[in-house]
Design a protein around this motif. Structure first.
Motif: not given
Ligand SMILES: *[C@@H]1O[C@H](CO)[C@@H](O)[C@H](O)[C@H]1NC(C)=O
Ligand SMILES: *[C@@H]1O[C@H](CO)[C@@H](O)[C@H](O)[C@H]1NC(C)=O
Length: 566
Positions: A333, A339, A341-342
């Motif tokens: 990231h 991202n 996690t997304d």
């Molecule tokens: C990445 O995506 C997740 C899920 O959508 C979110 O909760 C998180 O805040 C994001 N992280 C960043 C660093 O933007």
């Protein structure tokens, strides 16, 4: 594209950004004040020099020399983001025209690439450069090598004319490397002598006409060189042509502190980076091609991206810890704004489906093994800086995350937002089919257990394998005989097992296992290098049985590789 200028927190980011802008403005005005009116306007905007002033915003004494720290990094993600960002910004600065302050450039590159012996380059240039020794004993020192583009034969060498107004890597690509040059690079030391000789014999079988450069770090003896030349050149016939072999000792280029750190697999970085070809094909000494080398340059994945990477075995019992994945996610990231996690972010930003699959295997299944580096092709004009990032990662606070050099190849590409892919076919197990007895009588059910990892093309044809072409290249028969009931039942004693281990493999076909259902399982044999895979008709896996004509062709290669040498 987003760079990893900025840390995790917003405040941090803003602060850094403001600092950077301030410094840029200061540099802008100071340049303006000191330079008279003739100064052209194109020089003012976006000059390399102004770009390089970024490094003056960093904490004093910054360095990419993480190896030296020799202590656990307290914030590995942040440290790696900084490390990578500094290299990326440098490559971007070099692309900017306009004036450049040479001293500033030198200072930056010295800190970015601590393994290069810049000190010697400045004080004793002749002894900084390395030598290339041709098969006939000719030594070409501090030379640019030139090969014929079509026939690939050696044409001439000329002295390196280092331009001190350019960075080291610009010199390397523009003035030291012949544009478009192609050839085979093998990293070998005395330890790999036996395998390398066998590889040369297979290359002769394929009537290879690409030059072969064997790169070493002062760990290949004169005796080894003599034997490599003998097996690579004696009894020259059109059917089994002598090879154009070169030996390059690159130790001079390395700073003393790092010269011993490039050992075993790290030597491959040296081979790739310091090979004299612009588009090298890097082979491990235990790699065996089953098609002429030209076929690899023709593969669509290479043509499209300038890089050719093959997949590794899918190993599901050596997984990342969640904390390690968190660090990797933060780094990715921080560097490219992806991202992980997304899920939707991955699909939006990564176009290549094979790369998406690899990322998902890593993130969701926690897999650690993705790339098999036994055969890699890279166009250095497009990928050199990605490789320099791979090297930095190999010596970084996360160096233990992956095994050896393998996965740093694609990580370097990913973190520099470069265009890359993987050959899409999964790695396969190659050898003899064993029938599996099953209660259900329907369908074929096979197993292959072997040390060799093979790679097939989309049409199922065999491209290459690694692990050599005997049953087991490790001297582990005593241990294995003691520890494996199966082997103890099959062989009378350890000596009988030794004979079997050193015998040629039999190539009947391959299995690409379905890792979701029945993946790669270690048999415990051959020093744990032997893996078993299953195929069940219409249920899981994919099996390809070689045709008789293929078996004959492959067994000839197996025979040549296994012939007695020395
Ligand atoms: C990445 O995506 C997740 C899920 O959508 C979110 O909760 C998180 O805040 C994001 N992280 C960043 C660093 O933007
Ligand atoms: C294994 O499962 C994943 C989803 O978890 C899927 O994308 C993939 O295609 C499956 N592999 C095979 C060979 O069926």
């Amino acid at each position: 594209m987003q760079y990893c200028l900025l840390g995790k927190k917003r405040k941090n980011r803003l602060f850094t950004l403001i600092m950077l802008l301030t410094v840029l403005l200061m540099v802008y005005y100071s340049v303006d004040l000191s330079v008279p009116v003739q100064h052209s306007s194109s020089d003012r905007s976006n000059s390399c020099d102004r770009c390089l002033s970024y490094y003056e915003t960093l904490e004093p004494g910054w360095s990419n020399d993480f190896y030296d720290v020799n202590q656990k990094s307290l914030a590995p993600a942040e440290d790696v983001i900084k490390l990578v960002t500094r290299i990326i910004i440098f490559s971007k600065c070099l692309q900017q025209g306009g004036r450049r302050n040479v001293q500033r450039l030198r200072n930056v590159e010295k800190r970015l690439f601590p393994y290069i012996n810049f000190e010697r380059l400045e004080t004793d240039e002749t002894n900084f450069w390395h030598s290339h020794t041709r098969w006939n004993g000719e030594v070409h020192h501090a030379s640019v090598m030139e090969f014929d583009r079509k026939g690939h034969h050696f044409v001439r060498s000329r002295p390196i004319n280092f331009d001190t107004g350019l960075s080291f890597w610009e010199n390397w690509l523009q003035r030291i490397t012949q544009s478009g040059s192609r050839g085979i690079v093998i990293s070998a030391s005395d330890t790999q002598l036996d395998e390398t000789v066998r590889l040369l014999k297979v290359l002769r079988y394929f009537k290879n006409d690409y030059p072969i450069q064997i790169v070493h770090n002062a760990d290949l003896s004169q005796d080894s060189i003599r034997l490599l030349v003998k097996y690579g050149r004696s009894e020259d016939t059109p059917e089994y042509p002598a090879q154009e072999i070169w030996f390059s000792n690159v130790r001079n280029l390395l700073s003393p502190k790092y010269s011993n750190k490039f050992a075993t697999y790290s030597n491959k970085w040296l081979a790739l980076i310091f090979s004299f070809f612009e588009v090298p094909i890097l082979l491990d000494s235990d790699t065996v091609p089953f098609v002429p080398i030209d076929e690899f340059y023709k593969l669509e994945e290479f043509q499209r991206t300038g890089a050719l990477f093959f997949k590794d075995r899918i190993i599901s019992n050596d997984l990342f810890e969640s904390s390690q994945l968190d660090v990797l996610k933060e780094i990715i990231h921080g560097c490219i704004g992806l991202n992980l996690t997304d899920e939707s972010d991955i699909h939006e930003k990564i176009e290549d489906p094979t790369v998406v699959q690899v990322l998902e295997n890593m993130l969701i299944k926690k897999h650690k093994h993705h790339l098999e580096s036994g055969l890699v092709v890279l166009h250095k004009d497009k990928h050199l800086f990605s490789v320099l990032i791979s090297v930095a990662l190999q010596f970084s606070p996360i160096s233990e995350y992956f095994h050896g050099d393998k996965d740093w190849f694609w990580m370097g590409e990913l973190l520099s937002n470069n265009h890359f892919t993987f050959h899409p076919v999964d790695a396969s197990n190659i050898g003899q089919f064993g029938n599996v007895v099953s209660k259900e009588s329907t369908g074929e059910f096979y197993q292959i257990c072997s040390v060799q990892l093979s790679h097939t093309d989309k049409d199922g044809s065999l491209l290459w394998l690694n692990g050599g072409l005997n049953v087991c290249k490790k001297a582990s028969w005593e241990y294995d005989y003691e520890h494996s009931q199966r082997l103890a039942d099959m062989f009378q004693d350890a000596e009988a097992l030794r004979k079997y281990y050193q015998s040629p493999v039999k190539l009947e076909g391959i299995i690409i296992p379905d890792a979701n259902i029945s993946g790669w399982v270690k048999s415990g044999e051959c020093f744990m290098f032997n893996y078993c895979t299953l195929f069940k008709e219409a249920q899981f896996g994919k099996a390809i049985k070689f045709k008789e004509s293929e078996k004959r062709r492959f067994s000839e290669i197996v025979r040549i590789w296994n012939e007695n040498v020395f």
